[in-house]
Design an enzyme around this catalytic site. Sequence first.
Site, mmCIF file in Angstrom:
data_model
loop_
_atom_site.group_PDB
_atom_site.id
_atom_site.type_symbol
_atom_site.label_atom_id
_atom_site.label_comp_id
_atom_site.label_asym_id
_atom_site.label_seq_id
_atom_site.Cartn_x
_atom_site.Cartn_y
_atom_site.Cartn_z
ATOM 1 N N LYS A 65 0.815 -1.219 0.000
ATOM 2 C CA LYS A 65 0.000 0.000 0.000
ATOM 3 C C LYS A 65 0.846 1.267 0.000
ATOM 4 O O LYS A 65 0.463 2.287 -0.570
ATOM 5 C CB LYS A 65 -0.963 0.004 1.184
ATOM 6 C CG LYS A 65 -2.054 1.041 0.993
ATOM 7 C CD LYS A 65 -3.048 1.059 2.117
ATOM 8 C CE LYS A 65 -4.353 0.465 1.681
ATOM 9 N NZ LYS A 65 -5.378 0.554 2.727
ATOM 10 N N MET A 90 -13.441 2.879 -1.210
ATOM 11 C CA MET A 90 -13.650 1.657 -0.433
ATOM 12 C C MET A 90 -12.349 1.050 0.100
ATOM 13 O O MET A 90 -12.194 -0.165 0.122
ATOM 14 C CB MET A 90 -14.409 0.633 -1.287
ATOM 15 C CG MET A 90 -15.768 1.128 -1.768
ATOM 16 S SD MET A 90 -16.854 1.631 -0.412
ATOM 17 C CE MET A 90 -17.350 0.009 0.160
ATOM 18 N N HIS A 109 -19.876 9.060 5.876
ATOM 19 C CA HIS A 109 -20.319 7.694 6.152
ATOM 20 C C HIS A 109 -21.829 7.693 6.410
ATOM 21 O O HIS A 109 -22.323 8.543 7.154
ATOM 22 C CB HIS A 109 -19.558 7.142 7.371
ATOM 23 C CG HIS A 109 -19.894 5.722 7.652
ATOM 24 N ND1 HIS A 109 -19.366 4.680 6.925
ATOM 25 C CD2 HIS A 109 -20.745 5.161 8.544
ATOM 26 C CE1 HIS A 109 -19.861 3.543 7.372
ATOM 27 N NE2 HIS A 109 -20.703 3.800 8.353
HETATM 28 C C1 GRF Z 1 -22.107 7.032 0.277
HETATM 29 O O1 GRF Z 1 -23.233 6.517 0.912
HETATM 30 C C2 GRF Z 1 -21.054 7.428 1.288
HETATM 31 O O2 GRF Z 1 -21.602 7.838 2.499
HETATM 32 C C3 GRF Z 1 -20.290 6.136 1.480
HETATM 33 O O3 GRF Z 1 -20.253 5.559 0.203
HETATM 34 C C4 GRF Z 1 -21.381 5.978 -0.552
HETATM 35 C C5 GRF Z 1 -20.861 6.514 -1.845
HETATM 36 O O4 GRF Z 1 -21.875 6.780 -2.761
HETATM 37 N N1 GRF Z 1 -18.987 6.389 2.045
HETATM 38 P P1 GRF Z 1 -21.526 7.537 -4.114
HETATM 39 O O5 GRF Z 1 -20.443 6.731 -4.828
HETATM 40 O O6 GRF Z 1 -21.049 8.915 -3.775
HETATM 41 O O7 GRF Z 1 -22.800 7.553 -4.916
#
Ligand code: GRF
Length: 194
Positions: A65, A90, A109
Amino acid sequence: MMNIAIFASGNGSNFQAIYSAAKNGKLEANISLLVCDKPNAKVVERAKVAGISTFVVSLGDFSNKEEYELVIYEQLLKYEVQFIVLAGYMRLIGSFLLEKFDSKIINIHPSLLPSFPGKDAIGQAIEAKVKVTGVTIHYVDKGMDTGPIIAQKAIEISDGDTEETLAPRIHQVEHDFYPKTLQKLFQQVETNKS
Ligand code: GRF
């Protein structure tokens, strides 16, 4: 104007919301770069349409990483990025970038942390049968969704709500709350400088 990089792995609806807020002057920030670790993610297409520079990079192409983050860091330097904004990225941020961007990495989040960290926070809340969940914006540390909380917004769960009915309400709140919170934060940073 704050130079920011958005890190995302998927759909990118939060990327889109931040981009729109910046475009219409509600968020005084310049999205210098999108960093994406998934070449086929929809967010890459969104950035292309928006004319935002994109750096796509796969962790699998590196032996660890730190090497992966070093290559990202070189891009962040090139684009003079001041803040990293995670929007559906992610992966955990590693110690290399955490050190380089100390207290300058923000995440959103979809729960009221510290409840329901990690994946599928919306599903976790439904499963737990809580009556209130929400959205948290926080600084990033080495843990999974554990850093100091900047702002939170509660969202009620109605009887009969499912993940499918709750998720759109959460995302709607995110799209308004993330740009607004970033704007406040960046204003504070600017004020503290002067
Ligand atoms: C969102 O619900 C955010 O809170 C979480 O991941 C999701 C991302 O959605 N961390 P997007 O890719 O912005 O549509």
